[in-house]
Design a protein around this motif. Sequence first.
Motif, PDB file in Angstrom:
ATOM      1  N   UNK A 153       0.829  -0.658   0.271  1.00  0.00           N
ATOM      2  CA  UNK A 153       0.356  -0.009   0.172  1.00  0.00           C
ATOM      3  C   UNK A 153       0.514   1.099   0.585  1.00  0.00           C
ATOM      4  N   UNK A 154       0.319   1.808  -0.552  1.00  0.00           N
ATOM      5  CA  UNK A 154       1.012   4.349  -0.686  1.00  0.00           C
ATOM      6  C   UNK A 154       0.690   4.292   0.166  1.00  0.00           C
ATOM      7  N   UNK A 155       1.678   5.057   0.733  1.00  0.00           N
ATOM      8  CA  UNK A 155       1.528   5.808   2.359  1.00  0.00           C
ATOM      9  C   UNK A 155       1.104   7.368   1.792  1.00  0.00           C
ATOM     10  N   UNK A 156       2.525   7.400   1.648  1.00  0.00           N
ATOM     11  CA  UNK A 156       2.740   9.107   0.708  1.00  0.00           C
ATOM     12  C   UNK A 156       3.942   8.848   0.006  1.00  0.00           C
ATOM     13  N   UNK A 157       4.968   9.675   0.432  1.00  0.00           N
ATOM     14  CA  UNK A 157       6.307  10.502   0.137  1.00  0.00           C
ATOM     15  C   UNK A 157       7.289  10.381   1.123  1.00  0.00           C
ATOM     16  N   UNK A 158       8.207   9.660   1.231  1.00  0.00           N
ATOM     17  CA  UNK A 158       9.469  10.439   2.386  1.00  0.00           C
ATOM     18  C   UNK A 158       8.786  10.255   3.874  1.00  0.00           C
ATOM     19  N   UNK A 159       8.022   9.368   4.035  1.00  0.00           N
ATOM     20  CA  UNK A 159       7.466   8.699   5.732  1.00  0.00           C
ATOM     21  C   UNK A 159       5.994   9.705   5.535  1.00  0.00           C
ATOM     22  N   UNK A 160       6.155  11.088   4.522  1.00  0.00           N
ATOM     23  CA  UNK A 160       4.610  11.815   5.313  1.00  0.00           C
ATOM     24  C   UNK A 160       3.682  11.079   4.762  1.00  0.00           C
ATOM     25  N   UNK A 161       3.176  10.754   5.568  1.00  0.00           N
ATOM     26  CA  UNK A 161       1.157  10.281   5.487  1.00  0.00           C
ATOM     27  C   UNK A 161      -0.243  10.707   4.812  1.00  0.00           C
ATOM     28  N   UNK A 162      -0.314  10.423   3.749  1.00  0.00           N
ATOM     29  CA  UNK A 162      -1.052  11.547   2.778  1.00  0.00           C
ATOM     30  C   UNK A 162      -2.621  11.225   3.666  1.00  0.00           C
ATOM     31  N   UNK A 163      -2.542  11.611   4.591  1.00  0.00           N
ATOM     32  CA  UNK A 163      -4.378  11.598   5.478  1.00  0.00           C
ATOM     33  C   UNK A 163      -4.194  12.531   6.324  1.00  0.00           C
ATOM     34  N   UNK A 164      -5.681  12.847   6.981  1.00  0.00           N
ATOM     35  CA  UNK A 164      -5.851  14.135   7.485  1.00  0.00           C
ATOM     36  C   UNK A 164      -7.325  13.577   8.073  1.00  0.00           C
ATOM     37  N   UNK A 165      -7.457  14.718   9.268  1.00  0.00           N
ATOM     38  CA  UNK A 165      -9.105  14.781   9.459  1.00  0.00           C
ATOM     39  C   UNK A 165      -9.682  15.663   9.209  1.00  0.00           C
ATOM     40  N   UNK A 166     -11.221  15.008   9.741  1.00  0.00           N
ATOM     41  CA  UNK A 166     -12.605  15.315   8.938  1.00  0.00           C
ATOM     42  C   UNK A 166     -12.815  15.828  10.715  1.00  0.00           C
ATOM     43  N   UNK A 167     -14.275  16.393  10.723  1.00  0.00           N
ATOM     44  CA  UNK A 167     -15.178  17.328  11.963  1.00  0.00           C
ATOM     45  C   UNK A 167     -16.461  17.045  11.156  1.00  0.00           C
ATOM     46  N   UNK A 168     -17.103  17.134  11.871  1.00  0.00           N
ATOM     47  CA  UNK A 168     -19.016  16.955  11.700  1.00  0.00           C
ATOM     48  C   UNK A 168     -18.913  18.580  12.145  1.00  0.00           C
ATOM     49  N   UNK A 169     -19.224  19.292  10.493  1.00  0.00           N
ATOM     50  CA  UNK A 169     -20.234  21.148  11.128  1.00  0.00           C
ATOM     51  C   UNK A 169     -21.228  20.710  12.232  1.00  0.00           C
ATOM     52  N   UNK A 170     -21.507  21.786  12.071  1.00  0.00           N
ATOM     53  CA  UNK A 170     -23.525  22.605  12.589  1.00  0.00           C
ATOM     54  C   UNK A 170     -23.943  21.628  11.793  1.00  0.00           C
ATOM     55  N   UNK A 171     -24.279  21.383  10.869  1.00  0.00           N
ATOM     56  CA  UNK A 171     -25.461  20.883   9.721  1.00  0.00           C
ATOM     57  C   UNK A 171     -25.226  19.351  10.007  1.00  0.00           C
ATOM     58  N   UNK A 172     -23.927  18.770  10.703  1.00  0.00           N
ATOM     59  CA  UNK A 172     -23.896  17.478  10.516  1.00  0.00           C
ATOM     60  C   UNK A 172     -22.541  17.120   9.504  1.00  0.00           C
ATOM     61  N   UNK A 173     -22.520  17.578   8.577  1.00  0.00           N
ATOM     62  CA  UNK A 173     -21.344  17.173   7.602  1.00  0.00           C
ATOM     63  C   UNK A 173     -20.131  17.050   8.123  1.00  0.00           C
ATOM     64  N   UNK A 174     -19.867  15.504   7.330  1.00  0.00           N
ATOM     65  CA  UNK A 174     -18.110  15.796   7.322  1.00  0.00           C
ATOM     66  C   UNK A 174     -17.228  16.801   6.758  1.00  0.00           C
ATOM     67  N   UNK A 176     -12.965  18.477   5.723  1.00  0.00           N
ATOM     68  CA  UNK A 176     -12.467  18.300   6.597  1.00  0.00           C
ATOM     69  C   UNK A 176     -11.342  19.618   7.714  1.00  0.00           C
ATOM     70  N   UNK A 177     -10.436  18.878   8.271  1.00  0.00           N
ATOM     71  CA  UNK A 177     -10.137  20.257   8.982  1.00  0.00           C
ATOM     72  C   UNK A 177      -8.578  20.712   8.875  1.00  0.00           C
ATOM     73  N   UNK A 178      -7.612  19.415   7.962  1.00  0.00           N
ATOM     74  CA  UNK A 178      -6.449  18.910   7.355  1.00  0.00           C
ATOM     75  C   UNK A 178      -6.118  19.439   6.271  1.00  0.00           C
ATOM     76  N   UNK A 179      -5.126  19.935   5.516  1.00  0.00           N
ATOM     77  CA  UNK A 179      -4.742  19.813   4.106  1.00  0.00           C
ATOM     78  C   UNK A 179      -3.935  19.288   4.493  1.00  0.00           C
ATOM     79  N   UNK A 180      -3.446  18.270   2.654  1.00  0.00           N
ATOM     80  CA  UNK A 180      -2.504  17.861   2.925  1.00  0.00           C
ATOM     81  C   UNK A 180      -1.358  18.377   1.862  1.00  0.00           C
TER      82      UNK A 180
END
Length: 241
Positions: A153-174, A176-180
């Motif tokens: 599985x490819x995770x990213x480059x140079x030990x940097x994992x391409x992932x990020x957090x999401x959160x629900x807003x006030x409308x209950x919609x997921x 992102x709160x982090x950008x890659x």
Amino acid sequence: MKLKLFLFTISLMFVSCFSAEKEKLPEVKKEKRLFPVLKDTLTYKATRLNIKFMKSSNYRPIFLGKFTDTLVIDHYVNRGSMLIDSFESFRKHFRYYHRDFGKTTKASSKNINIAIDTTTIIKQVDFHDIGNNHFILKAYPLYISNISTKDTISLGFNFDIRTGLEAKNREGIWQPIERMTFVGCPVGLQEFVLKPGDTILTSTPIFKGDFKTKLRLRLGDTYSNEFEGYINEQQFVLSTF
């Protein structure tokens, strides 16, 4: 008379011992831990991250190797091959590098499992978006496992994992709160991979804010377990720096 009293006393002692033995509580079996015990190597004081913008993701491994019941966190293991000082370190790092671009598999719900341990708090070194300063943050351990039998599985480059957090807003919609971090020309980059059966330990920051919501981590089309936390609603807004 003395003999009868002696025999009566002995019988009472026997009954008492027998009753005590009979009333012994059954041994309670210890439940198997879902996650290893972690020993952090940083002694600096850690704080929750209080920001009002969408920060860059910062997910790098803090343990490489075979998992056991107890793991010692190494916050410098993700510095890559420049700090390799022995053949054992070289072998450990080389397992996660892949030079043949395009010959790996993308992360998906079929081959990846993501688990966040919210019962344990460790430390994370964060340096993105805040100049050259390093901040020691409170964080939850994050486990990423390759559950396939043949896919690398490819995770990213140079030990940097391409992932990020999401959160629900006030409308209950997921959302992102982090950008890659943007990756342009791949020249000089080494693909960071996870081989079949392997697990990577990293961490996800604990935020401070006035908005209570649910959070989760996304990698490809795979999501971690959901957990509650506090953020600032400005973290939903994409920053321009």
